[in-house]
Design an enzyme around this catalytic site. Sequence first.
Site, short mmCIF file in Angstrom:
data_model
loop_
_atom_site.label_atom_id
_atom_site.label_comp_id
_atom_site.label_asym_id
_atom_site.label_seq_id
_atom_site.Cartn_x
_atom_site.Cartn_y
_atom_site.Cartn_z
N ASP A 38 7.56 4.81 -3.46
CA ASP A 38 7.16 4.99 -2.07
C ASP A 38 8.38 5.24 -1.18
O ASP A 38 8.35 6.06 -0.27
CB ASP A 38 6.41 3.76 -1.57
CG ASP A 38 5.16 3.50 -2.36
OD1 ASP A 38 4.60 4.46 -2.91
OD2 ASP A 38 4.75 2.33 -2.44
N GLY B 84 16.90 8.69 -12.33
CA GLY B 84 16.95 9.51 -11.13
C GLY B 84 15.68 10.30 -10.89
O GLY B 84 14.57 9.81 -11.07
N GLY C 145 10.16 -7.11 -2.25
CA GLY C 145 9.09 -6.59 -1.43
C GLY C 145 9.02 -5.08 -1.44
O GLY C 145 9.82 -4.39 -2.09
N ASP D 52 15.36 4.71 -13.60
CA ASP D 52 16.83 4.59 -13.62
C ASP D 52 17.53 5.87 -14.06
O ASP D 52 18.76 5.93 -14.10
CB ASP D 52 17.26 3.42 -14.50
CG ASP D 52 16.82 3.56 -15.95
OD1 ASP D 52 16.26 4.61 -16.32
OD2 ASP D 52 17.03 2.59 -16.72
N GLY E 142 0.85 -1.19 0.00
CA GLY E 142 0.00 0.00 0.00
C GLY E 142 0.88 1.23 0.00
O GLY E 142 1.80 1.35 0.81
N THR F 276 9.93 11.66 -10.50
CA THR F 276 10.85 10.52 -10.37
C THR F 276 10.93 9.81 -11.72
O THR F 276 9.91 9.58 -12.38
CB THR F 276 10.39 9.56 -9.27
OG1 THR F 276 9.03 9.16 -9.50
CG2 THR F 276 10.48 10.24 -7.91
N SER G 286 1.10 3.24 3.34
CA SER G 286 1.76 2.46 4.37
C SER G 286 3.25 2.31 4.07
O SER G 286 4.09 2.46 4.96
CB SER G 286 1.10 1.08 4.49
OG SER G 286 1.76 0.30 5.46
N THR H 77 9.22 -2.45 -7.16
CA THR H 77 7.82 -2.20 -6.81
C THR H 77 7.63 -1.01 -5.88
O THR H 77 6.76 -0.18 -6.08
CB THR H 77 7.19 -3.44 -6.16
OG1 THR H 77 7.44 -4.57 -6.99
CG2 THR H 77 5.70 -3.25 -5.99
#
EC number: 2.7.1.15
Length: 310
Positions: free
Chosen positions: A254, A226, A289, A224, A40, A221, A43, A250
């Site tokens: 975040d 930057g 992860g 690769d 999420g 963003t 989170s 992934t």
Amino acid sequence: MRKGIVILGIFVADAAFRASRQPKIGETILGSGFALGPGGKGSNQAVAAARAGAPVTFITRLGVDAFADMALSLWKDAGIAVLAEQDPASYTGAAYIFLDENSGNNAIIVAPGAAADVSPADLEAHRDAISSASIFVTQLEQPLEAAVRGLEIAKQAGVTTILNPAPARALDRSVLALCDYLTPNESEAEILTGLPVTTVDEAKLAADRLMEMGAGAVIITLGDKGALYRTTTASVHVPVFSAGKVVDTTGAGDAFNGGFAAALAEGMDPIDAVRFGAVLAGISVTRAGTAPAMPSRAEIDALITASRDR
């Protein structure tokens, strides 16, 4: 005295499947790996910021189920203060993640569950927490109306606001005007502006368009390539910080947003905060992860020191 970060967002349990390609409709293929873990966007960002050393409060909604237990355990371990209603009539969010075993790139389906019911009233209920923070962060996985109310409360209180516009959608000028920092990736910037974003120069044009549309500073963003930090008076391209072989991209966005918010809350200037976020993201992609891949402050500081010594 203001302190800390308040993040509005959702938790989902990430069901990540690794394979050489995605199956076609009606097709079954064999995968090479599977993992179930916490995710999420909100989170993930909260965990990234907390592990980077920032005091973090997270606002969301959960079901009453095993995935909610996973979320609460994660936040307790990370030291995150939680303002989360639990709805026994709904379910905690979940996400399907396809991971390309060749490149580490991903495709994702998110079902927010109870977090889809986060409302402006939830933000009003936590007005004091938002107003006393130094930074307020939100994304667009929960309803837009809730995100907007959080941004409004923060802006009214003089709290620095960050909107990570993901998943991307059209946004009114009135919403963008609430954002001190807007942090889209390339595809999100394209959707918001209608302009292609495949190079740094194209990112500059898209950032300018976003500022014309009402946003404050814009940070795009670029994977690769930057990240680009751009305001009406400054433009800085921050390169990728490599911490090893890329395993899983992934949670990279975040990681960046959580690190950027943590650095701003600590008092770093925005350009140094972008670099800090890039370092955090650079470490996170070397691990599988999302939330579990977020590094500690010691790891972040070590990569910053190593980068300076090169």
